[in-house]
Scaffold this motif. Structure first.
Motif, PDB file in Angstrom:
ATOM      1  N   ASP A  82      36.845 106.431  35.005  1.00 32.07           N
ATOM      2  CA  ASP A  82      37.615 106.551  36.245  1.00 32.07           C
ATOM      3  C   ASP A  82      37.073 105.691  37.391  1.00 32.07           C
ATOM      4  O   ASP A  82      37.356 105.966  38.553  1.00 32.07           O
ATOM      5  CB  ASP A  82      37.697 108.046  36.657  1.00 32.07           C
ATOM      6  N   CYS A  83      36.274 104.662  37.073  1.00 29.38           N
ATOM      7  CA  CYS A  83      35.733 103.798  38.137  1.00 29.38           C
ATOM      8  C   CYS A  83      35.088 102.560  37.532  1.00 29.38           C
ATOM      9  O   CYS A  83      34.947 102.456  36.315  1.00 29.38           O
ATOM     10  CB  CYS A  83      34.693 104.551  38.959  1.00 29.38           C
ATOM     11  N   ASN A  84      34.671 101.651  38.403  1.00 29.49           N
ATOM     12  CA  ASN A  84      33.854 100.517  37.960  1.00 29.49           C
ATOM     13  C   ASN A  84      32.384 100.835  38.232  1.00 29.49           C
ATOM     14  O   ASN A  84      32.067 101.876  38.812  1.00 29.49           O
ATOM     15  CB  ASN A  84      34.289  99.220  38.664  1.00 29.49           C
ATOM     16  N   ALA A  85      31.484  99.960  37.808  1.00 31.86           N
ATOM     17  CA  ALA A  85      30.046 100.275  37.858  1.00 31.86           C
ATOM     18  C   ALA A  85      29.550 100.579  39.282  1.00 31.86           C
ATOM     19  O   ALA A  85      28.772 101.518  39.476  1.00 31.86           O
ATOM     20  CB  ALA A  85      29.241  99.128  37.257  1.00 31.86           C
ATOM     21  N   GLU A  86      30.047  99.816  40.264  1.00 33.07           N
ATOM     22  CA  GLU A  86      29.539 100.018  41.638  1.00 33.07           C
ATOM     23  C   GLU A  86      29.790 101.431  42.145  1.00 33.07           C
ATOM     24  O   GLU A  86      29.055 101.947  42.969  1.00 33.07           O
ATOM     25  CB  GLU A  86      30.184  99.037  42.628  1.00 33.07           C
ATOM     26  N   ARG A  87      30.882 102.034  41.666  1.00 36.19           N
ATOM     27  CA  ARG A  87      31.233 103.373  42.150  1.00 36.19           C
ATOM     28  C   ARG A  87      30.544 104.490  41.373  1.00 36.19           C
ATOM     29  O   ARG A  87      30.781 105.656  41.633  1.00 36.19           O
ATOM     30  CB  ARG A  87      32.754 103.546  42.095  1.00 36.19           C
ATOM     31  N   LEU A  88      29.674 104.098  40.437  1.00 40.60           N
ATOM     32  CA  LEU A  88      28.920 105.125  39.701  1.00 40.60           C
ATOM     33  C   LEU A  88      27.804 105.715  40.564  1.00 40.60           C
ATOM     34  O   LEU A  88      27.184 106.700  40.178  1.00 40.60           O
ATOM     35  CB  LEU A  88      28.291 104.513  38.433  1.00 40.60           C
ATOM     36  N   HIS A 106      41.846 103.722  34.929  1.00 44.79           N
ATOM     37  CA  HIS A 106      43.264 103.435  35.175  1.00 44.79           C
ATOM     38  C   HIS A 106      43.479 102.873  36.576  1.00 44.79           C
ATOM     39  O   HIS A 106      44.618 102.825  37.041  1.00 44.79           O
ATOM     40  CB  HIS A 106      44.106 104.706  34.968  1.00 44.79           C
ATOM     41  N   HIS A 107      42.406 102.477  37.251  1.00 45.50           N
ATOM     42  CA  HIS A 107      42.559 101.907  38.597  1.00 45.50           C
ATOM     43  C   HIS A 107      42.909 100.423  38.519  1.00 45.50           C
ATOM     44  O   HIS A 107      42.203  99.652  37.880  1.00 45.50           O
ATOM     45  CB  HIS A 107      41.265 102.082  39.400  1.00 45.50           C
ATOM     46  N   ILE A 108      43.944 100.045  39.229  1.00 45.76           N
ATOM     47  CA  ILE A 108      44.414  98.658  39.205  1.00 45.76           C
ATOM     48  C   ILE A 108      43.351  97.721  39.791  1.00 45.76           C
ATOM     49  O   ILE A 108      43.275  96.545  39.421  1.00 45.76           O
ATOM     50  CB  ILE A 108      45.781  98.530  39.930  1.00 45.76           C
ATOM     51  N   SER A 109      42.518  98.269  40.672  1.00 48.48           N
ATOM     52  CA  SER A 109      41.503  97.439  41.327  1.00 48.48           C
ATOM     53  C   SER A 109      40.272  97.212  40.449  1.00 48.48           C
ATOM     54  O   SER A 109      39.368  96.474  40.823  1.00 48.48           O
ATOM     55  CB  SER A 109      41.091  98.099  42.650  1.00 48.48           C
ATOM     56  N   ASN A 110      40.225  97.833  39.270  1.00 53.12           N
ATOM     57  CA  ASN A 110      39.052  97.683  38.396  1.00 53.12           C
ATOM     58  C   ASN A 110      39.286  96.551  37.394  1.00 53.12           C
ATOM     59  O   ASN A 110      40.229  96.580  36.609  1.00 53.12           O
ATOM     60  CB  ASN A 110      38.787  98.997  37.646  1.00 53.12           C
ATOM     61  N   THR A 111      38.392  95.566  37.443  1.00 55.30           N
ATOM     62  CA  THR A 111      38.540  94.424  36.530  1.00 55.30           C
ATOM     63  C   THR A 111      37.731  94.627  35.245  1.00 55.30           C
ATOM     64  O   THR A 111      37.737  93.777  34.365  1.00 55.30           O
ATOM     65  CB  THR A 111      38.098  93.122  37.228  1.00 55.30           C
ATOM     66  N   GLY A 112      37.026  95.748  35.146  1.00 54.90           N
ATOM     67  CA  GLY A 112      36.262  96.038  33.923  1.00 54.90           C
ATOM     68  C   GLY A 112      34.811  95.622  34.069  1.00 54.90           C
ATOM     69  O   GLY A 112      34.518  94.483  34.396  1.00 54.90           O
ATOM     70  N   ALA A 276      45.565  97.222  47.768  1.00 55.87           N
ATOM     71  CA  ALA A 276      45.251  95.870  48.236  1.00 55.87           C
ATOM     72  C   ALA A 276      44.497  95.936  49.569  1.00 55.87           C
ATOM     73  O   ALA A 276      43.559  95.163  49.797  1.00 55.87           O
ATOM     74  CB  ALA A 276      46.537  95.065  48.392  1.00 55.87           C
ATOM     75  N   ILE A 277      44.887  96.869  50.436  1.00 56.54           N
ATOM     76  CA  ILE A 277      44.207  97.004  51.732  1.00 56.54           C
ATOM     77  C   ILE A 277      42.799  97.553  51.526  1.00 56.54           C
ATOM     78  O   ILE A 277      41.829  97.043  52.094  1.00 56.54           O
ATOM     79  CB  ILE A 277      45.034  97.890  52.697  1.00 56.54           C
ATOM     80  N   ALA A 278      42.673  98.575  50.674  1.00 54.84           N
ATOM     81  CA  ALA A 278      41.359  99.176  50.419  1.00 54.84           C
ATOM     82  C   ALA A 278      40.395  98.138  49.846  1.00 54.84           C
ATOM     83  O   ALA A 278      39.216  98.084  50.232  1.00 54.84           O
ATOM     84  CB  ALA A 278      41.494 100.360  49.471  1.00 54.84           C
ATOM     85  N   VAL A 279      40.889  97.285  48.950  1.00 52.92           N
ATOM     86  CA  VAL A 279      40.039  96.249  48.335  1.00 52.92           C
ATOM     87  C   VAL A 279      39.476  95.312  49.416  1.00 52.92           C
ATOM     88  O   VAL A 279      38.315  94.916  49.362  1.00 52.92           O
ATOM     89  CB  VAL A 279      40.821  95.471  47.237  1.00 52.92           C
ATOM     90  N   LYS A 280      40.297  94.991  50.420  1.00 52.54           N
ATOM     91  CA  LYS A 280      39.830  94.114  51.509  1.00 52.54           C
ATOM     92  C   LYS A 280      38.618  94.697  52.227  1.00 52.54           C
ATOM     93  O   LYS A 280      37.819  93.994  52.822  1.00 52.54           O
ATOM     94  CB  LYS A 280      40.946  93.919  52.551  1.00 52.54           C
ATOM     95  N   PHE A 281      38.509  96.040  52.192  1.00 53.03           N
ATOM     96  CA  PHE A 281      37.387  96.694  52.872  1.00 53.03           C
ATOM     97  C   PHE A 281      36.367  97.249  51.873  1.00 53.03           C
ATOM     98  O   PHE A 281      35.647  98.203  52.165  1.00 53.03           O
ATOM     99  CB  PHE A 281      37.918  97.776  53.815  1.00 53.03           C
ATOM    100  N   GLY A 282      36.360  96.664  50.687  1.00 48.76           N
ATOM    101  CA  GLY A 282      35.315  97.021  49.714  1.00 48.76           C
ATOM    102  C   GLY A 282      35.617  98.251  48.881  1.00 48.76           C
ATOM    103  O   GLY A 282      34.767  98.704  48.123  1.00 48.76           O
ATOM    104  N   GLY A 283      36.834  98.795  49.006  1.00 48.46           N
ATOM    105  CA  GLY A 283      37.204  99.967  48.210  1.00 48.46           C
ATOM    106  C   GLY A 283      38.187  99.601  47.108  1.00 48.46           C
ATOM    107  O   GLY A 283      38.162  98.476  46.616  1.00 48.46           O
ATOM    108  N   GLY A 284      39.035 100.545  46.759  1.00 46.96           N
ATOM    109  CA  GLY A 284      40.011 100.287  45.703  1.00 46.96           C
ATOM    110  C   GLY A 284      40.895 101.488  45.482  1.00 46.96           C
ATOM    111  O   GLY A 284      40.932 102.393  46.311  1.00 46.96           O
TER     112      GLY A 284
END
Ligand code: 5GP
Ligand code: MN
Length: 316
Positions: A82-88, A106-112, A276-284
């Motif tokens: 449910d997240c990428n490594a940084e959010r662990l 399943h997060h669109i902002s996660n590139t794996g 897209a907005i959250a990603v601009k501020f380091g989130g997702g």
């Protein structure tokens, strides 16, 4: 694809999810733990996660969660859910040291972030995705219950647009195990303590609308949280309540985490891509539900976010 193909030779397996774990994070982590315990009985399986809210105590083996991340273990396999490594959070170094690193999300902002990545943004929840990766004949009532909790939390009880025909098919398979699903929905999703209801009421009372009522925002300070004796886990649902105000296209809720630091939750009716907005501020997150952490005053943060919201609303 079957999750077992990736982990069957591992002698030690670690499982983790994101910081401030929500229902889908907890449901998927516990669903996978219970499943692997069952199908790989001789394997050491450890779960690393921040302590879940008490409402999730109904999940079997929730007490097996380790919230002390100071380990030297080098796992044969580690699954980030449910997240990428940084959010662990503090589990990130344990994940990075593992031999096989598996990322299921399943997060669109996660590139794996793994050596094996199963990222399917069209899935309602990581719990739904995990169900597809399991051998259905090995699922039991406890596993089904954990996955069901994950699905109801991320779909708002099958209400949000991420609910697909497949989501409902899976839910129908899961409730066949016979657990008390109305009770689960009521006690883990809707029920609030009196103090949680009070702070929600206050957040709505103090909310502000702008952009002709298309946007709504509310903030809860640390001082207010202390007054009501509540923590971040008690603020779930406030942003959704703001979002259902008639005419609102985008809802923003923030709570103070530190001096000049806010955790931001955003929801959208579909016209604004809040991921897209959250990603601009380091989130997702997802197009209609996303979050980030922002530094600065509440007003600075609103100004910074609203530029992007306005731009998207004008385009749309
Ligand atoms: P919520 O507003 O309920 O905390 O989160 C909404 C969605 O955005 C969830 O899918 C959550 O996982 C994601 N999300 C929230 N905060 C963050 C963040 O700081 N970083 C990332 N990558 N995703 C987030
Ligand atoms: Mn999720």
């Amino acid at each position: 694809m079957n999750i077992l193909d990736e982990v069957k030779d591992a002698k030690t397996i670690g499982i983790s999810g994101h910081v401030r774990p929500d229902g889908d994070c907890i449901g998927s982590v516990m669903g996978l733990y219970l499943y692997l315990k069952k199908v790989l009985p001789g394997t050491q399986i450890d779960i690393y996660l921040e302590k879940p809210a008490d409402i999730f105590n109904c999940i079997r083996d929730i007490d097996k969660i380790c919230s002390d991340f100071g380990t030297d273990m080098e796992y044969d396999a580690f699954v980030a859910l449910d997240c990428n490594a940084e959010r662990l959070g503090d589990a990130e170094p344990i994940f990075n040291k593992a031999h096989t690193r598996i990322n299921i999300d399943h997060h669109i902002s996660n590139t794996g972030c793994g050596s094996v990545n199963i990222i399917e943004p069209e899935r309602s929840s990581t719990s739904e995705l995990l169900y597809e990766l399991m051998d259905k004949s090995r699922i039991d009532e406890d596993i089904a219950k954990a996955l069901y909790i994950g699905i109801i939390h991320d779909t708002g009880v099958f209400q949000y647009s991420n609910t697909s025909p497949r989501t409902l098919e899976i839910a129908s398979e899961l409730i066949k195990f016979g657990f008390d699903f109305p009770k689960l929905i009521s006690e883990t999703f809707y029920e609030k303590t009196y103090l949680q209801s009070q702070i929600m009421g206050r957040a709505i009372l103090e909310s502000i609308r702008f952009m002709d009522g298309k946007c709504i925002v509310s903030v809860v300070s640390k001082k207010t949280m202390d007054f009501y004796q509540v923590g971040p886990k008690d603020l779930d649902g406030i942003v959704n309540q703001l979002m259902i105000v008639k005419g609102v296209e985008c809802a923003i809720f923030m709570y103070e985490t530190d001096s000049m630091e806010y955790k931001v939750s955003m929801r959208s009716g579909g016209k604004v891509d809040v991921a897209a907005i959250a990603v601009k501020f380091g989130g997702g997150g997802h197009v209609r539900a996303a979050g980030c952490t922002m530094n600065g005053t509440f007003h600075d943060n609103i100004n910074n976010l609203s530029v992007h919201i306005e731009e998207q609303l004008k385009k749309g």
